[in-house]
Write an enzyme that holds these catalytic residues in place. Structure first.
Site, mmCIF file in Angstrom:
data_model
loop_
_atom_site.group_PDB
_atom_site.id
_atom_site.type_symbol
_atom_site.label_atom_id
_atom_site.label_comp_id
_atom_site.label_asym_id
_atom_site.label_seq_id
_atom_site.Cartn_x
_atom_site.Cartn_y
_atom_site.Cartn_z
ATOM 1 N N ASP A 105 -0.664 3.605 12.873
ATOM 2 C CA ASP A 105 -0.492 2.161 13.083
ATOM 3 C C ASP A 105 1.000 1.875 13.092
ATOM 4 O O ASP A 105 1.651 2.023 14.120
ATOM 5 C CB ASP A 105 -1.254 1.411 11.994
ATOM 6 C CG ASP A 105 -1.296 -0.088 12.229
ATOM 7 O OD1 ASP A 105 -0.795 -0.538 13.271
ATOM 8 O OD2 ASP A 105 -1.821 -0.822 11.374
ATOM 9 N N LYS A 133 -2.570 3.075 17.566
ATOM 10 C CA LYS A 133 -2.538 1.622 17.827
ATOM 11 C C LYS A 133 -1.136 1.244 18.291
ATOM 12 O O LYS A 133 -0.394 0.599 17.549
ATOM 13 C CB LYS A 133 -2.815 0.851 16.531
ATOM 14 C CG LYS A 133 -4.260 0.768 16.117
ATOM 15 C CD LYS A 133 -4.382 -0.224 14.956
ATOM 16 C CE LYS A 133 -5.729 -0.123 14.307
ATOM 17 N NZ LYS A 133 -5.776 -0.903 13.046
ATOM 18 N N ASP A 162 -11.943 4.447 6.877
ATOM 19 C CA ASP A 162 -12.739 3.663 5.938
ATOM 20 C C ASP A 162 -12.384 2.187 5.936
ATOM 21 O O ASP A 162 -11.309 1.784 6.374
ATOM 22 C CB ASP A 162 -12.519 4.188 4.511
ATOM 23 C CG ASP A 162 -11.138 3.812 3.978
ATOM 24 O OD1 ASP A 162 -10.138 4.131 4.662
ATOM 25 O OD2 ASP A 162 -11.053 3.186 2.907
HETATM 26 P P1 IMP Z 1 0.655 3.316 9.046
HETATM 27 O O1 IMP Z 1 1.550 3.899 7.994
HETATM 28 O O2 IMP Z 1 0.835 1.838 9.251
HETATM 29 O O3 IMP Z 1 0.710 4.079 10.375
HETATM 30 O O4 IMP Z 1 -0.832 3.416 8.453
HETATM 31 C C1 IMP Z 1 -1.666 4.440 8.808
HETATM 32 C C2 IMP Z 1 -2.809 4.548 7.807
HETATM 33 O O5 IMP Z 1 -3.411 3.270 7.565
HETATM 34 C C3 IMP Z 1 -3.901 5.424 8.387
HETATM 35 O O6 IMP Z 1 -3.726 6.775 8.021
HETATM 36 C C4 IMP Z 1 -5.151 4.811 7.808
HETATM 37 O O7 IMP Z 1 -5.413 5.364 6.527
HETATM 38 C C5 IMP Z 1 -4.826 3.353 7.630
HETATM 39 N N1 IMP Z 1 -5.294 2.543 8.779
HETATM 40 C C6 IMP Z 1 -4.544 1.944 9.733
HETATM 41 N N2 IMP Z 1 -5.317 1.287 10.613
HETATM 42 C C7 IMP Z 1 -6.596 1.480 10.213
HETATM 43 C C8 IMP Z 1 -7.894 1.039 10.731
HETATM 44 O O8 IMP Z 1 -8.023 0.350 11.753
HETATM 45 N N3 IMP Z 1 -8.974 1.437 10.040
HETATM 46 C C9 IMP Z 1 -8.898 2.202 8.900
HETATM 47 N N4 IMP Z 1 -7.734 2.638 8.397
HETATM 48 C C10 IMP Z 1 -6.592 2.270 9.032
#
Ligand code: IMP
Ligand code: MG
Length: 182
Positions: A105, A133, A162
């Protein structure tokens, strides 16, 4: 199509879609890592399902290892400040490391992890993300070399992902009904 969980509003990647995605990534990684010393590292817990499928789709010698991290901050948003709860068991110096992630994300967690792992002198360090995303309103801190599929800017569950530790076991990726959150 597989029968849907009553809390799921819509399936966005079916089991058949996922099989195709994993096969394509497995073939690419098999070709790219021929003759290399591949180590797959999954970040617990979301990536375990993808890891299990992806490792079986790669036809090359490989090792696997796991890390667990916890993010500081308000919990809802990724802060990018990460504490390692479980470190690797393996020494990755001189090896070809591929981090296996469920979904990217903001990418802040992974950016921190990559910086940490790069200090251990791997021969190479790349990322395979099942979902990305990469929406226009946000930029992702890192660009994964391997991407399974682009994901709409919605909260998705299943295939390891989850909501409050539930739904990781759904064999497809779906969007929950709004009433499940309230
Ligand atoms: P980032 O550090 O913002 O890239 O967050 C990534 C982490 O957030 C992923 O490894 C997931 O554990 C969680 N995450 C982000 N988006 C989603 C989603 O749509 N559904 C479930 N978990 C998510
Ligand atoms: Mg995760």
């Amino acid at each position: 199509m597989e029968s849907m969980h009553p809390d799921v509003e819509k399936v966005i990647f079916s089991e058949e879609d996922i099989r195709g995605i994993v096969k394509r990534l497995g073939d690419q990684i098999t070709a790219d890592y021929a003759g290399k010393d591949l180590v797959l590292i999954a970040v617990l817990r979301g990536a375990v399902v993808f890891m299990g499928d992806l490792m079986r789709a790669i036809e090359a010698p490989l090792a696997i290892d796991f890390m667990a991290v916890s993010s500081y901050g308000d919990g809802a948003k990724s802060s990018g400040i990460v504490r390692i709860v479980k470190d690797l068991d393996m020494d990755i110096k001189g090896r070809d490391v591929l981090i296996v992630e469920d979904i990217l994300d903001s990418g802040l967690t992974l950016k921190y992890l990559m910086k940490n792992l790069s200090h251990r002198d791997p021969a190479s360090l790349e990322v395979a993300a099942f979902l990305w995303k990469d929406v226009e309103s946000r930029t992702t801190a890192i660009t994964p070399k391997y991407v399974g599929a682009h994901c709409p800017d919605e909260f998705v569950v299943g295939y390891g992902l989850d909501f409050a530790e539930r739904y990781r076991n759904l064999p497809y990726v779906g969007i929950l009904k709004p009433e499940v959150y309230s």
